[in-house]
Design an enzyme around this catalytic site. Structure first.
Site: not given
Length: 442
Positions: A322-323
């Site tokens: 994530e990210c």
């Protein structure tokens, strides 16, 4: 558990410092405090945890749903939950006012008093009455004056407030109460904590017993919302439980405590540090949370962990990033200094840091095919906030269409092998991590 929401008249009025001072003041009076944060923030909760010594709960109806947010609240432990708001009280479609109303908690309004006295009371009174106009059942039940001097200044504010808006204290103006900032927000709590002396001085100005009287028990049934959970208790023997390797260090530090708790309930979690070059644990899947890979790009480029991860991903090991996790999974990362560093090279894209943020919003994604966190046609709600841009290869494959938000080139969820990388962060109440773990033994 009783609770109270510490909300601001606007961003930058000192909500975080006030929240920390309130927590310290209540603890000094013998109350067990459970910290929490309205909205999807990772940084402010790190300051809560540094002061209170327990994880801060994330309360966001977009990420969790109304009942999911109530479940997260109810799973906290303490006498009083102190919830720090986001932005100004009424700002945003999932505003602090809406969070307070859904949780049935009173609001303590933080008003910047450095250039006002009676006008502070007028502002607070306007915030109290504006709830009716907005049609939100937000109960502004007290006021804390931020950056207020003692003596005549504080007395003038206190005396000007109407009876239904009690004065609950002040935060003094002090350079010792300023938390430094960088891109993405404040420094983390373990990087730039307030000193005990400064925090104690701030807590001296809080009327802790009066604030404790304002806090109240929500008027909804915790057992009823718990019974409706999408995260059912897991019935599995130790031998059946998959092992999830979770990156956890200075580069991968943006993770909701509820996410770790859910993963630990679903399997055996083994933590490792890519920055330190740890060996990848023997595992059935890998989770790379967000954080600051750009600050440690050189360390990651030389880390044997990413090379090992690339080999394992090519062999079919499920990997979810994530990210910041997404950034580490791509071909390269270019910093604002113009230096380009090789990353894991699993996902076909190059990432470049920008001077201005590239996305900041709640997002909604629809899975085009079955992927690690969603079935085909299923929607996921999350949050994105990043300063980097991703340039995907022309033949890159994506797992999601973006129904709200920015994503990557108008799409979201780069995928290769059994690896998925998204800019969006999701909460376990979405069911995404349950699906991720269920895929590990497919």
């Amino acid at each position: 558990m009783r609770g109270v929401v510490v909300a601001g008249t606007a961003s930058g009025v000192g909500k975080t410092v006030t929240t920390l001072a309130v927590c310290r003041a209540l603890e000094r009076e013998g109350y067990a405090v459970q910290p929490a944060k309205a909205g999807p923030d990772f940084i402010d909760p790190s300051h809560h945890a540094a002061i209170v010594g327990k994880p801060s709960r994330t309360l966001d109806p977009w990420l969790e749903g109304d009942d999911g947010m109530r479940r997260t609240y109810a799973r906290g432990e303490g006498d009083i939950c102190v919830v720090e708001g986001m932005m100004g009280l009424y700002d945003g479609d999932t505003s602090t006012a809406r969070v307070a109303a859904l949780l049935d908690l009173p609001v303590v309004l933080v008003a910047d008093a450095r250039a006002g006295m009676q006008s502070v009371a007028a502002t607070a009174y306007g915030f109290r009455t504006y709830a009716d106009r907005m049609g939100i059942d937000a109960d502004v039940a007290g006021v804390i004056a931020s950056r207020a001097h003692g003596g005549r200044h504080a007395e003038g504010i206190r005396d000007a407030l109407p009876e239904e808006l009690p004065y609950l204290g002040r935060i003094p103006p002090s350079d010792d109460l300023e938390i430094p900032e960088r891109h993405l927000g404040l420094y983390l709590g373990d990087e730039a904590p307030l000193s005990d002396e400064a925090l104690d001085a701030a807590a001296d100005g809080i009327r802790a017993d009066a604030l404790a009287e304002v806090a109240r028990e929500p008027d909804w049934d915790a057992e009823e919302v718990e019974s409706g959970t999408r995260a059912e208790p897991v019935q599995a023997t130790d031998s059946d439980r998959p092992t999830i390797a979770v990156a956890r260090d200075e580069a991968f530090c943006f993770v909701y405590p509820s996410t770790l708790a859910r993963l630990e309930s679903l399997g055996t979690v083994s933590y490792f540090s890519p920055v330190a070059g740890d060996d990848l644990p023997d595992c059935d899947g890998v989770y790379l949370p967000g954080g600051y890979p750009e600050r440690f790009a050189a360390d990651l480029a030389s880390s044997p962990t990413l090379s090992e991860l690339a080999d394992r991903a090519a062999d079919g090991l499920p990997v979810f990033g994530e990210c910041g996790g997404l950034m580490a999974l791509t071909e390269s990362l270019t910093t604002t200094d113009g230096d380009t560093h090789e990353m894991a090279g699993i996902l076909p894209a190059d990432v470049t840091m920008q001077e201005r943020y590239q996305a900041l919003d709640h997002v909604e994604l629809r899975a085009t095919d079955g992927t690690l966190t969603a079935d085909a046609g299923e929607t996921l709600r999350g949050h994105e906030f990043h300063y980097s841009s991703a340039d995907p290869a022309t033949d890159a494959r994506f797992a999601f269409d973006v129904e709200r938000g920015t994503g990557i080139d108008g799409r979201e969820g780069l995928t290769e092998y059994r690896t998925l990388g998204t800019y969006a962060h999701v909460h376990p109440e979405s069911g995404a991590f349950d699906r991720f773990v269920s895929r590990l033994t497919d």
